[in-house]
Structures are given as C-alpha cells and as structure tokens.
Design an enzyme around this catalytic site. Structure first.
Site, short mmCIF file in Angstrom:
data_model
loop_
_atom_site.label_atom_id
_atom_site.label_comp_id
_atom_site.label_asym_id
_atom_site.label_seq_id
_atom_site.Cartn_x
_atom_site.Cartn_y
_atom_site.Cartn_z
N GLU A 47 -7.59 2.64 -0.24
CA GLU A 47 -6.15 2.64 -0.52
C GLU A 47 -5.31 2.68 0.75
OE1 GLU A 47 -8.42 4.47 -1.97
OE2 GLU A 47 -8.31 4.12 -4.13
N PHE A 109 -9.31 15.58 -14.61
CA PHE A 109 -10.10 14.72 -13.73
C PHE A 109 -9.19 13.72 -13.01
CE2 PHE A 109 -12.57 10.75 -13.13
CZ PHE A 109 -13.43 11.22 -12.14
N GLN A 110 -9.34 13.64 -11.71
CA GLN A 110 -8.55 12.76 -10.86
C GLN A 110 -7.04 12.99 -10.98
OE1 GLN A 110 -10.02 8.65 -11.23
NE2 GLN A 110 -11.47 9.08 -9.59
N LYS A 159 -0.67 7.71 -17.36
CA LYS A 159 -1.38 6.67 -18.10
C LYS A 159 -0.79 6.45 -19.49
CE LYS A 159 -6.13 5.14 -18.94
NZ LYS A 159 -7.55 5.55 -18.89
N MET A 472 -7.21 6.66 24.77
CA MET A 472 -6.00 7.35 25.19
C MET A 472 -6.26 8.84 25.38
SD MET A 472 -2.98 7.00 26.24
CE MET A 472 -1.92 5.65 25.70
#
Lengths: 559, 164
Positions: A47, A109-110, A159, A472
């Site tokens: 993502e 969940f999630q 959802k 760096m």
C-alpha cells in the site's frame, strides 16, 4: 443504489480514470463494482507504493491522485505515503476500507482507527456513516485536497456502507463554514510588496513548491528579469525556474549551492514565494538572511511568521499575487540596472563556490552520473528521486528545466518514495521517459514495485547510485561521528541486476560513464523498465554542505 | 512563566471534532490548561473555550492553525479586559469534624457558593468565578480536607457589542 455503486459513480464525476491500490476483505464490494468499469486499477504490491504512485501521478499532472487500501494493515501501510504527500502539499485522496459500522470499536479482525491515526498526517479525513454520505464525502475530499494549499485527504469506507442500498444524491458542490479558500490577494499587501521590491538593491527571490502548484513559473521569471534579482529555490521549488536561466542560482539550504546560500545571506530584500522555511532550507534560523526584509507570498496564512519573521506578506494564490506585484512594479519608478553589481556578485559567488571534483578517483562520481543522465534525457523527461545522498546529488547536479519535471519527497524525506512515484508519474505522462534517481538503500525499501511497473506496463528507469551504504547517514558518521559506521553498511546483496531480471525488468551494471549513457539511451529507446546499477565510491560525500547547527554562510565545499 | 491566554472558537458540532482540535494542540506542542465545549443556539455548532499558556508568537500560531482546520468555523483570542470569564468547581470536603463543617460553610458563603449536598461525612459545594478565584477557594479549603473536586474549565463571552 448501493454505496459501492455510488463510490464508482462519485469518482467518475471527479474525472478519475486511474487509481492505485491493493485490495482486501473490506474492499470486496467496491472491487466488485470496479469489475467491468472503465476505471483503471493499478495493482501495487504494497500500500505504501500505491500511495506514492498516486502522489507521483498527482504531482506530474497537477491533478488529484487516488489510492485505495483495505482496512487494518492496508490502511496503516498507506500512512507513510499519505504523510509524504500531505507535507509536500500534493493533492492525494486516499480511500480505505473499514470493518462494518456494527463492529467498529470492537477490535474486529483487520480493524484499525485510521481516522485517529491519520488525523495529523492529512489535511482532512472523514469516516462515512451511511451509503448516502459517500458522494458528498468524495466531493469534499477532492475539493479540500485540490484547493488552497493542496494536501492529502482520507475517506474511510465501512464495509456495510459499501453494501447497503439507499436513495443517493450526487451534490454538484459542497461547502464548509470553516473552509473558505481566498485565492485573491489583498491589494494593499501587493502595494507594499511592490514598493519594497522597487527599493531593493540586493533582491533575491526564493521559489518554493507553491510556485509549481500554482503554475506561477512564468511570473517568477518575469519578476526576476524586471528586478535583475537572482532566483534560488527550495528543494520543492526545483524546476520552477529553468536551471539554465542566467539569474538562476540553484538550491538554497543545507545542501544548497554556495552562491544561493551567500546570496540569501547578503540580500536586502528576500521575496519568498510558496515556500515554508523548512529547517533544511534556512539552516540555523538565527543566521538566516539577517539583513533582509522578507516578503512572503503564500496561500497558507499559518506559514507566514511561523519560522521566519516577515516584513510584509501577501496571502493568496502565488500566480495572482505575482501578477499583481508585476503590474504595480511596472507603474513604479525604479532602476533595476542599479542591481547590475549584485548580479556580478552572483557570478563571483558562483566561481568562488564551484564544487571541486576529484579527477584521480577510479570510481564513477555521482555528480558526473547526474550530468550524463541529464545529457541523455530529453528536456521534458520526468525525474523523481529517493532520499539521502542520491536526492541531494540530484538536487545539486541534475538540471531541471521546467516545472513538474523534478519530484522529490522534500518534507518527510521518505526513502522508497521515488520509484513508486515514478510509476505514478509514468501513468500520468506515458509520452515521456521517467527516471527515478535512487540509492541502493532507498530502492530496497520499495523495490517490489518492479512487479507493478512490469505487469502494468508502466516502464520507468531506475538509476541506482550504489555505494552499498545508507550513504547520507554514513556521511554524517564520517564527518561528525569519527567514522563509526553503525548500522549503515548494506553488504553485497541484493544483486540489483539479478533482482531486475527476477521481476522481468532489465538490469544493467555500467562500469564507466560511457556505458551508463548507453544504458540510459537503450532504456529510453526500448521503453522497458530498467534498473541501472551504478557502483560508486562508498566514501563519496555530497558537497556543498552546511554542517548541522550552522548558518547558510558556513557552507563547506569539501571535507 | 508564559501568560495564560483564552481562545474561543466555533466548530462543527459533530463526532470527532474535539479529538481533531485537541490533537492539533498536542501535535504542535501547545499545552491545554483547560477546555470547555458545548452546543450554542445553533445545534449544528459548538463553542469551545481553551485556555493555554503561550507567548504571543505561539498564540498567533494556535489561532492560525485552528483557523486552518476544516471543522473550525471562527476563532478569536479573548481580551480579558473585554470579556467575562467564568469557571465552576464542584468540591467535596471532609466535614466529619463539626469545626470543619463550620469552616466550610464560612468559606462557601464568602465565595458566594452553593451548598449542594450535605451528609454526615461530607459537604458538596459549588463555586463559580474567574479561574483565579477558584484557585483561591481551593487553596483556602485545602486545610479542611478535600475529598475530591472537579473543575469545568473556563468559559467566556465578550462584553457589549463584541461577539465571536
């Protein structure tokens, strides 16, 4: 109409034709609605990549970029990309799936509180509470992301709101009592600015990213010519004025050019357009442009006097503000020729601070790679950078000739940004070559986007300045920490040529600058995703540099 | 010590706005001394009053950062000379000792407070006033024995024709 149907219709009404994302459980209803629609869904492999792609797309086109992720880890993976876009004022709208409202708050969940998580990394965020809220949420998101100081907006889509059916209306516009963008600058503010500028003997213009977002480059060039004022840019402003313009003095800041930093330090009037005085641009704030009267043009009022005290400010669209000032300057009597000595001084600084280049080093030098790359690319090619030494070499030694051709993660400094952003930029501008100037450390962070570049036919060229180091940080350890190289050596692997091959891309490892130029040329001609792995000296430093805690005048051109 | 300032602002009266406002204060490093919130005559709008220790530069940033928020409608820093500021405290004092009870009643009267509840062990009183009056009352009743107290935070209105 179902919420997901409203979602797809809402996006179409915003003229969206492409989105970048990774799907998941909480996005299934929307995905099903996208099936068979003519919206292009570019599948990222992570993502973060999707968000950077949307960001690169947005910056290249000057249009809102859209990314999509599922709930929970999908949403949290977006966060780096959202924060990167937002701090660089890139218009990005992110959509996240969410668990159904009935279980929101139960640690389902999630489930993750993405509204809470992104509250300080977005310009605005909204959680939809019913299907009929989806069209106004989309309208608001695009409006807020694209107007005023642009930024990232997140819309969270539970959802059940995607599935449920309701009577749905699509508003033509949305309004907020607390969000009114005033683009038109105040006339008195412009009078003041013009008067101050007309009296300047050592004027300097600093162009920031706001010049690019408001398409004000022609006005900046015009006012520079009128005043004979040297122009420096912040990192985000690179490309706003062509590098080969006679009044262009380069990047200002910690890794600015000597001439830019000295000019800003010696100026009597500093006109700052669409820049926010980041600590990397000002260096030690107490020493920043001490003798100058600062005029600040910005669309975001909260940036004025935040870090640097101004004498006068013009709040509004940079293009309109500059047009107003130009018009007023035309009516004032002033003698720009008197600034001739000042321009001479700029040339003197340029000679004085021209970087030293070691010729007896057997390694390919990064600045030489940048110049060779510039030579091989057409003027309108797009370039993104990663973050670290590669970014500063690109900023200093790769010339940009036009706005929206050079893109970098300036504010957040997100390693791994450049490559997916390049893919997004390629989707926006398939007609021109797109190159990511990378380091091996940064490229490693989002190299899985190779799959997207190849599978989605969005060919980009990755130039890996490979020193097998987090360069760096290593440079700072070399200069300020007694060469104690802690946690910076990356070892021998991966082999980027083989890695490219594994993903179905082309990998090459040039040994000389000549071979490098050839590799770039081939990549452009073949229009294939190509990783050019350029071994460079792990000991090479980026110079010039202002050491931390020092002022712009204390610039070092070598160790 | 930085001066204590009061800022009043109107916001959209909807879920999550209080969080976003307080989150902005936290993220920019401004420390809220007190905050009070409630709906106004228009139920779509809520009014917040924040008091915060800040110098004038910080205060300016707070106002600008608030104004920048989409859900914030209008912001004003209040001039204490031109505003009425009030805070309320509910305080429960330990009054088992009859002397303590007498002391309590004396102080509550002196501060024009109300006695809201009396039982054998304790008294609950209500005092309204400027924040420093509340501070004073609390320090005077501390020797009596404070069981618990709850302050509302400052709320304020400007005088006369001035309004937010």
């Amino acid at each position: 109409m179902s919420g997901s149907k409203a979602f797809v219709e809402g996006l179409k009404r915003e003229n969206v034709d492409i989105m970048f994302g990774v799907t998941g459980g909480a996005l299934l209803p929307i995905c099903d609605e996208l099936w068979g629609s003519d919206l292009r869904f570019v599948m990222a492999r992570h993502e973060q990549g999707a968000a950077h792609m949307a960001d690169g797309y947005a910056r290249a086109l000057g249009k809102v970029g859209v990314c999509l992720a599922t709930s929970g880890p999908g949403a949290t993976n977006l966060v780096t990309g959202i924060a990167t876009a937002n701090i660089d004022s890139a218009p990005v709208v992110a959509f996240t799936g969410q668990v159904p409202l009935s279980v929101v708050g139960t640690d389902a969940f999630q489930e993750v509180d993405i509204i809470g998580i992104t509250a300080s990394a977005t310009k605005y965020n909204i959680q939809v509470r019913s299907p009929s809220e989806i069209p106004p949420a989309i309208k608001s998101a695009f409006h807020i992301a694209f107007t005023g100081r642009q930024g990232a907006v997140l819309v969270d889509l539970p959802k059940d709101c995607q599935i449920n059916v309701e009577d749905i209306e699509f508003p033509d516009e949305v309004s907020f009592r607390g969000y009114n963008v005033n683009m038109t600058p105040d006339t008195r503010e412009m009078d003041w600015a013009a008067t101050l500028l007309s009296k300047a003997r050592r004027p300097v213009i600093m162009a920031g990213g706001g010049v690019i977002s408001s398409n004000a480059s022609p006005e900046v060039i015009k006012i520079a010519d009128m005043l004979m004022a040297p122009v420096v840019t912040s990192l985000m402003g690179k490309g706003s004025v062509p590098s080969d313009h006679p009044l262009f003095a380069g990047l200002c800041g910690m890794h600015g050019t000597g001439e830019a930093n000295m000019l800003v330090s010696d100026a009597d009037v500093l006109l700052v357009v669409g820049a926010r005085f980041s600590d990397r641009t000002t260096a030690r704030l107490e020493d920043f442009s001490r003798g100058a009267k600062v005029i600040h043009i910005d669309i975001d009022r909260s940036e004025v006097d935040k870090n640097v005290e101004t004498v006068t400010r013009v709040i509004g669209d940079a293009k309109l503000a500059l047009q107003g000032i130009i018009e007023r300057l035309g009516k004032l009597s002033y003698e720009p020729r008197a600034n001739g000595d000042w321009v001479k001084k700029m040339k003197m600084f340029k000679d004085q601070y021209s970087p030293h280049e070691l010729s007896d080093n057997p390694h390919i030098r990064a600045p030489a790679v940048m110049r060779a790359l510039r030579k091989a690319l057409p003027r309108d090619a797009l370039v993104t950078t990663e973050v670290g030494q590669c970014q500063m070499w690109a900023a200093l030694y790769f010339d940009a000739y036009a706005p929206r051709t050079f893109f970098t993660s300036g504010g957040l400094g997100t390693m791994g940004w450049g490559f997916p952003a390049a893919i997004g930029a390629k989707a926006a501008r398939p007609d021109v070559p797109v190159v990511d100037i990378a380091g091996d450390g940064s490229f490693g962070m989002t190299e899985n986007s190779l799959a997207t570049a190849v599978e989605e036919d969005l060919p980009v060229i990755v130039v890996v300045l490979n020193n097998r180091m987090l360069g760096m940080v290593a440079q700072w350890q070399r200069l300020f920490y007694g060469r104690r190289y802690m946690a910076v050596k990356l070892g021998e692997y991966p082999d980027f040529v083989k890695l490219a091959d594994a993903y179905g891309a082309v990998g090459v490892r040039p040994e000389t600058i000549g071979e490098f130029e050839k590799a770039v040329q081939t990549a452009i001609d073949d229009n294939l995703t190509t990783v050019i792995d350029v071994p460079i000296d792990p000991e090479e430093n980026v110079f010039p540099m202002v050491p931390p805690g020092k002022g712009l005048r204390d610039i070092l051109v070598e160790a | 010590m930085l001066p204590l300032n009061t800022i009043a602002f109107l916001v959209e009266n909807k879920a999550g706005v209080l969080f976003k406002v307080s989150n902005m204060f936290r993220r920019r490093g401004f420390n809220i001394e007190s905050i009070s919130v409630g709906a106004v005559e228009d139920p779509q709008v809520a009014r917040m009053t924040v008091s915060v220790y800040a110098d004038s530069r910080e205060l300016n940033q707070i106002v600008l950062q608030l104004e920048k928020m989409v859900d914030v409608i209008k912001v004003k820093r209040l001039d204490p000379m031109r505003s009425i500021m009030r805070e309320m405290v509910l305080i429960k004092l330990d009054t088992v000792d009859p002397m303590a009870r007498e002391e309590t009643l004396k102080h509550v009267n002196a501060y024009h407070g109300l006695i809201l509840h009396i039982d054998p062990e304790s008294i609950i009183a209500e005092i309204t006033g400027e924040p420093k009056t509340i501070d004073e009352f609390i320090s005077k009743t501390r020797p009596i024995g404070i069981e618990e107290l709850s302050r509302t935070g400052v709320t304020a209105l400007e005088k006369g024709y001035l309004k937010l």
